[in-house]
Design a protein around this motif. Structure first.
Motif, PDB file in Angstrom:
ATOM      1  N   THR A 188     -23.563  36.412 -25.437  1.00 35.35           N
ATOM      2  CA  THR A 188     -23.628  36.314 -24.009  1.00 35.35           C
ATOM      3  C   THR A 188     -24.549  35.107 -23.400  1.00 35.35           C
ATOM      4  OG1 THR A 188     -25.510  37.892 -24.230  1.00 35.35           O
ATOM      5  CG2 THR A 188     -23.379  38.885 -23.811  1.00 35.35           C
ATOM      6  N   ASN A 204     -25.646  43.590 -24.297  1.00 35.73           N
ATOM      7  CA  ASN A 204     -27.017  42.930 -24.883  1.00 35.73           C
ATOM      8  C   ASN A 204     -27.136  41.718 -23.949  1.00 35.73           C
ATOM      9  OD1 ASN A 204     -27.594  44.570 -27.202  1.00 35.73           O
ATOM     10  ND2 ASN A 204     -25.318  44.139 -27.613  1.00 35.73           N
ATOM     11  N   LEU A 205     -26.877  41.465 -22.712  1.00 35.96           N
ATOM     12  CA  LEU A 205     -27.080  40.550 -21.955  1.00 35.96           C
ATOM     13  C   LEU A 205     -28.394  40.479 -21.378  1.00 35.96           C
ATOM     14  CD1 LEU A 205     -26.152  38.226 -19.962  1.00 35.96           C
ATOM     15  CD2 LEU A 205     -25.671  39.644 -18.380  1.00 35.96           C
ATOM     16  N   ASP A 206     -29.235  39.155 -21.772  1.00 37.29           N
ATOM     17  CA  ASP A 206     -30.476  39.172 -21.333  1.00 37.29           C
ATOM     18  C   ASP A 206     -30.576  38.945 -19.842  1.00 37.29           C
ATOM     19  OD1 ASP A 206     -33.197  38.293 -20.858  1.00 37.29           O
ATOM     20  OD2 ASP A 206     -33.079  36.693 -22.132  1.00 37.29           O
ATOM     21  N   PRO A 207     -31.296  39.921 -19.135  1.00 37.41           N
ATOM     22  CA  PRO A 207     -31.559  40.104 -17.717  1.00 37.41           C
ATOM     23  C   PRO A 207     -32.029  38.625 -17.086  1.00 37.41           C
ATOM     24  CG  PRO A 207     -32.276  42.121 -18.706  1.00 37.41           C
ATOM     25  CD  PRO A 207     -32.209  41.231 -19.919  1.00 37.41           C
ATOM     26  N   VAL A 210     -29.454  36.412 -15.480  1.00 37.32           N
ATOM     27  CA  VAL A 210     -28.320  36.903 -14.249  1.00 37.32           C
ATOM     28  C   VAL A 210     -28.528  35.966 -13.192  1.00 37.32           C
ATOM     29  CG1 VAL A 210     -28.388  39.274 -14.872  1.00 37.32           C
ATOM     30  CG2 VAL A 210     -30.119  38.602 -13.393  1.00 37.32           C
ATOM     31  N   ALA A 242     -29.328  49.959 -22.441  1.00 33.37           N
ATOM     32  CA  ALA A 242     -29.795  48.854 -21.486  1.00 33.37           C
ATOM     33  C   ALA A 242     -28.525  48.416 -20.487  1.00 33.37           C
ATOM     34  CB  ALA A 242     -30.351  47.923 -22.165  1.00 33.37           C
ATOM     35  N   HIS A 243     -27.588  48.682 -20.774  1.00 32.77           N
ATOM     36  CA  HIS A 243     -26.412  48.100 -19.939  1.00 32.77           C
ATOM     37  C   HIS A 243     -26.339  48.403 -18.500  1.00 32.77           C
ATOM     38  CE1 HIS A 243     -22.699  45.836 -20.087  1.00 32.77           C
ATOM     39  NE2 HIS A 243     -21.847  46.728 -20.060  1.00 32.77           N
ATOM     40  N   THR A 246     -28.532  46.335 -16.718  1.00 32.24           N
ATOM     41  CA  THR A 246     -28.286  44.922 -16.541  1.00 32.24           C
ATOM     42  C   THR A 246     -27.255  44.651 -15.673  1.00 32.24           C
ATOM     43  OG1 THR A 246     -28.650  44.741 -18.940  1.00 32.24           O
ATOM     44  CG2 THR A 246     -27.528  42.892 -17.798  1.00 32.24           C
ATOM     45  N   ALA A 249     -28.982  44.877 -12.281  1.00 27.29           N
ATOM     46  CA  ALA A 249     -29.789  43.497 -12.215  1.00 27.29           C
ATOM     47  C   ALA A 249     -29.066  42.315 -11.665  1.00 27.29           C
ATOM     48  CB  ALA A 249     -30.809  43.358 -13.194  1.00 27.29           C
ATOM     49  N   ALA A 250     -27.921  42.361 -12.418  1.00 30.91           N
ATOM     50  CA  ALA A 250     -26.807  41.324 -12.084  1.00 30.91           C
ATOM     51  C   ALA A 250     -26.344  41.367 -10.753  1.00 30.91           C
ATOM     52  CB  ALA A 250     -25.583  41.389 -12.919  1.00 30.91           C
TER      53      ALA A 250
END
Length: 339
Positions: A188, A204-207, A210, A242-243, A246, A249-250
């Motif tokens: 990601t 597993n995208l790091d917030p 975003v 965590a998805h 995230t 947050a996106a």
């Protein structure tokens, strides 16, 4: 073809309007003798599934025209009148665009998989050295999109950032766009830093990324239902916990979040809207992710003068009761009543 008249409350504007349809475009000027096919209720631009793979029954199975027709028909019957296929086992054939009974398709050609990063032979296997050329070829041969498998197994390395960056630059240079499958932190991150147009899955995208996604216009298609169903059956999904956070947050950062199913059977985008609501999207934002927001992102206008004559009508307001999305009262595709 008989001219049609449609009247209802148009979402998301919540303004009652009347449209006349003669052929494949929506108009606002009255047409004498038009048949009234919708008279009241709520109107949406045709629903959109932004991540679906019609034409193949499962991993490793061949691309088949009969399966493709059945899959697209299932989408249509559910009110999904525009689909985006970010990769498939074969290129979407030209006859799909010419069939008045099938949804419109935006295709990314065949999946592009480098060694060890996908189901072998299911798509187009290429080396990292050949990935840029292959991406340009697939984008040029499809609807302007290409799809790269950016990572695969959780502990294996992702496609290097330098390679992905070269892909994005080359495809953008011909006016195309790049979708990337990614489920690992490295995958990601590389996709976002390469400037891809859409992040498919995004587990597993790091917030912390975003804000950059929002600034550069990278959309997120989280395919929540595909992973949520696995998690609820007890199958471990790394990053699932965590998805939801995230995705929220996106959206808060201004990232375009879209509804995509990535699973069979086709025609289930209403369920994906439900997952987006569970992830914290407001109901209107979640419905828009499967309708007007997705259409705008794909460059297809909604219910306005001159737009494609694709719409769905509901007896109840789907932004108040999203459960009605799966049961449209009327479906108009390419200017014809099909449901």
């Amino acid at each position: 073809m008989t001219a049609l008249r449609v009247r209802g409350i148009v979402l998301p504007d919540r303004v009652e309007r009347t449209f006349w349809i003669d052929g494949d475009r929506i108009g606002t000027e009255p047409l004498p003798g038009a048949e009234t096919v919708v008279d009241g209720g709520w109107l949406l631009p045709g629903l959109v599934d932004a991540h679906t793979h019609p034409g193949s029954t499962g991993p490793g199975h061949p691309f088949d025209d009969g399966v493709l027709r059945d899959d697209l028909g299932a989408h249509r019957d559910a009110g999904v009148l525009l689909v985006r296929t970010p990769g498939s086992a074969g290129r979407i054939p030209k006859w799909v665009d010419d069939d008045p009974d099938l949804p419109r398709v935006r295709s990314a050609g065949r999946w592009l998989a480098t060694p060890g990063r996908f189901f072998p032979g299911w798509g187009r296997d290429v080396t990292e050295a050949d990935l840029v050329e292959a991406a340009v070829e697939e984008a040029a041969a499809s609807s302007g999109w290409c799809k790269v498998i950016g990572d695969w197994l959780p502990d294996d390395p992702a496609v290097p950032l330098s390679v992905l960056t070269a892909v994005v630059e080359a495809v953008h240079a011909i006016g195309g766009k790049v979708a990337v499958h990614c489920q690992t932190a490295e995958g990601t991150r590389n996709a976002v830093e390469a400037g891809v147009d859409s992040l498919e899955h995004g587990l597993n995208l790091d917030p912390a990324l975003v804000d950059r996604m929002a600034a550069q216009g990278t959309a997120l298609v989280p395919t929540l239902g595909a992973f949520g169903d696995m998690a609820e059956r007890g199958r471990p999904v790394r990053g699932w916990d965590a998805h939801f956070g995230t995705v929220g947050a996106a959206l808060e950062a201004g990232v375009t979040v879209l509804a995509g199913t990535d699973s069979r059977p086709c025609g289930t985008v209403a369920a994906e809207v439900g997952w987006l609501i569970r992830a914290g999207l407001g109901v209107e934002a979640a419905v828009g992710a499967a309708s007007w927001t997705a259409r705008e992102w794909l460059g297809v206008p909604g219910l306005v003068e001159g737009a494609p004559a694709d719409l769905v009508a509901y007896d109840r307001d789907p932004t108040v009761d999203p459960s009605v999305l799966g049961s449209p009262g009327r479906v108009v595709l390419r200017g014809r009543v099909v449901g």
